[in-house]
Design a protein around this motif. Structure first.
Motif, mmCIF file in Angstrom:
data_model
loop_
_atom_site.group_PDB
_atom_site.id
_atom_site.type_symbol
_atom_site.label_atom_id
_atom_site.label_comp_id
_atom_site.label_asym_id
_atom_site.label_seq_id
_atom_site.Cartn_x
_atom_site.Cartn_y
_atom_site.Cartn_z
ATOM 1 N N GLY A 25 -2.620 -0.833 11.430
ATOM 2 C CA GLY A 25 -3.654 -0.857 10.399
ATOM 3 C C GLY A 25 -3.628 0.299 9.440
ATOM 4 N N CYS A 73 -1.703 0.838 6.826
ATOM 5 C CA CYS A 73 -1.564 0.394 5.436
ATOM 6 C C CYS A 73 -2.896 -0.107 4.882
ATOM 7 N N ARG A 74 -3.607 -0.888 5.702
ATOM 8 C CA ARG A 74 -4.896 -1.396 5.240
ATOM 9 C C ARG A 74 -5.873 -0.247 5.032
ATOM 10 N N GLU A 93 -7.641 0.454 1.484
ATOM 11 C CA GLU A 93 -9.077 0.230 1.340
ATOM 12 C C GLU A 93 -9.869 1.525 1.163
#
Length: 349
Positions: free
Chosen positions: A300, A302-303, A307
Motif C-alpha cells: 500500500g 504507492c496508494r 493519496e
C-alpha cells in the motif's frame, strides 16, 4: 521523461507533415547504416548493418513476435528472466504461449548482480533480459552477459536483450551490447533497442533489432508480414533517422542534466533515509527504492504516497518485488525537488 525531446526530431516530423502525402513507404536502407554507425560511435561495438531489422512498433511487440517465431521453430521450452524485472515480459510470454520462469537477482553490498549460474544447465527457449536493468538501473557486466549467451546457446535457445536504456548510461560507465559481448555466440543473441527512451519519442512507436542469425532474421520478417507489418514505417523511419543522425549533441546535454538530477535525488534520500537505495543507479533515470527504509508500509505504499502526498511512484510488485518502489527522476529540476521533499517527509503518526 517529463522533458522536451530533441529539436531535430520535431523538425523532421514538421517538414514531412508539410508534404501532405502520407501513403505507403518502403524501407530506407540508410537506416541500417545509421544504426551501425550509432553503435560504433556511442558504444564502440561492431554491428553489421545486415543484422538490423527496422521495426514500425515498440520493443515489447518485437519480443512477442520473436517468442512466437521460437515456438513455431520447435523451441517451446520455458522463458527465463531475472526478477525483479521489467513487468512486460511475463504477460508477453503468456500471450505467446510459452511458460515463464523467474530467477531471483542476487542483492549484494554494492547492488544487484546477475545470478548467471541460475540460468546454466536448464532447458529453455529464451532468456529475457533488460540491459541496463529496469527497474534498478543497474548495468550488467560484459562477462555476465556473455555467460547468459552461453547458457542460451547450450540449451538451443536465444538470449533476448532489451537495451532501450543503453544510451542513457551514466558518465564513466560502459554498456555491454549483447550481440557484441557474446562474441562467437552472437547468432544465439538478439538485441532490441529503440530511440524511444533515449530521445523521449515513445509515443511514436519504433524499434530496431540486431539479429546476427540470418535464418532467425528471415523468420522474423515473415512473422511481421503475417500481421501486415513491414520494415519502413513512415514515422518510425523519420524519428529513428533524425534522432540517430542529429541527436547526439542533444543527448550529451541530456545526460549531464540527468546526472545532476540523480545526484540531487541520491543526496536527499541518503540524508533522509539511509538504505533507501539498495542498488545505486548506473544508467537511465530510475531509482529503485526500499519502502521500509522510507518508513512506508510494504503493502500500500504507492496508494499512501498518492493519496496523502500527491506523489505517483510505481509499485515494485509490478516488477515481481513487493515492498519496493520505482521513482522516475527525469523531471524539470524544481518539480523533482518538490517530489523529493514529499517522498522524504516523515510519515504521519
Amino acid at each position: 521523461m517529463d522533458l522536451p525531446g530533441p529539436p531535430a526530431v520535431a523538425e523532421a516530423l514538421a517538414s514531412r507533415a508539410a508534404h501532405r502525402a502520407w501513403g505507403y513507404t518502403v524501407c530506407d536502407p540508410r537506416g541500417r547504416d545509421l544504426v551501425a554507425a550509432w553503435y560504433r560511435a556511442r558504444h564502440g561495438a561492431a554491428v553489421d548493418p545486415d543484422w538490423v531489422l527496422l521495426l514500425p512498433f515498440g520493443p515489447r511487440t518485437a519480443v512477442r513476435l520473436l517468442l512466437e517465431v521460437l515456438r513455431a521453430a520447435g523451441r517451446g521450452g520455458p522463458v527465463l528472466a531475472p526478477v525483479p524485472e521489467y513487468g512486460g515480459f511475463a504477460p508477453t510470454c503468456r500471450a505467446a504461449g510459452l511458460p515463464y520462469e523467474e530467477v531471483p537477482l542476487a542483492l549484494e553490498a554494492d547492488g544487484y548482480r546477475l545470478p548467471v549460474g541460475g540460468f546454466a544447465g536448464r532447458p529453455l527457449s529464451a532468456v529475457l533480459l533488460s540491459s541496463p536493468h529496469n527497474p534498478t538501473a543497474r548495468v550488467w557486466t560484459r562477462s555476465a552477459v556473455r555467460s547468459l549467451a552461453e547458457a542460451a546457446a547450450e540449451a538451443g535457445g536465444v538470449l533476448v536483450s532489451d537495451e532501450v536504456h543503453s544510451d542513457l548510461v551514466h558518465p564513466g560507465v560502459s554498456h555491454p551490447v549483447a550481440v557484441d559481448a557474446a562474441g562467437d555466440l552472437a547468432p544465439s543473441v538478439v538485441t532490441l533497442n529503440s530511440v524511444g527512451k533515449t530521445f523521449n519519442t515513445t509515443g511514436l512507436p519504433s524499434a530496431f533489432a540486431l539479429v546476427p542469425d540470418p535464418v532467425l532474421r528471415e523468420r522474423l520478417r515473415e512473422a511481421m508480414a503475417g500481421y501486415g507489418l513491414w520494415e519502413g514505417g513512415l514515422t518510425a523511419q523519420l524519428v529513428q533517422n533524425a534522432a540517430l543522425e542529429h541527436g547526439g549533441p542533444w543527448l550529451d546535454g541530456l545526460l549531464g542534466y540527468l546526472a545532476g538530477s540523480r545526484d540531487l535525488a541520491l543526496d536527499a534520500l541518503r540524508r533522509a533515509a539511509p538504505g533507501a537505495v539498495p542498488s545505486p543507479p548506473q544508467a537511465s533515470y530510475l531509482l529503485w527504492l526500499d519502502a521500509a527504509a522510507l518508513g512506508l508500509p510494504a503493502a500500500g505504499a504507492c496508494r499512501l504516497l498518492l493519496e496523502e502526498r500527491g506523489l505517483g511512484l510505481q509499485d515494485g510488485a509490478d516488477f515481481g518485488a513487493p515492498g519496493f518502489l520505482r521513482l522516475n527522476y527525469a523531471l524539470p529540476r524544481p518539480l523533482l525537488a518538490t517530489a523529493l521533499d514529499r517522498l522524504t517527509r516523515p510519515a504521519q503518526s
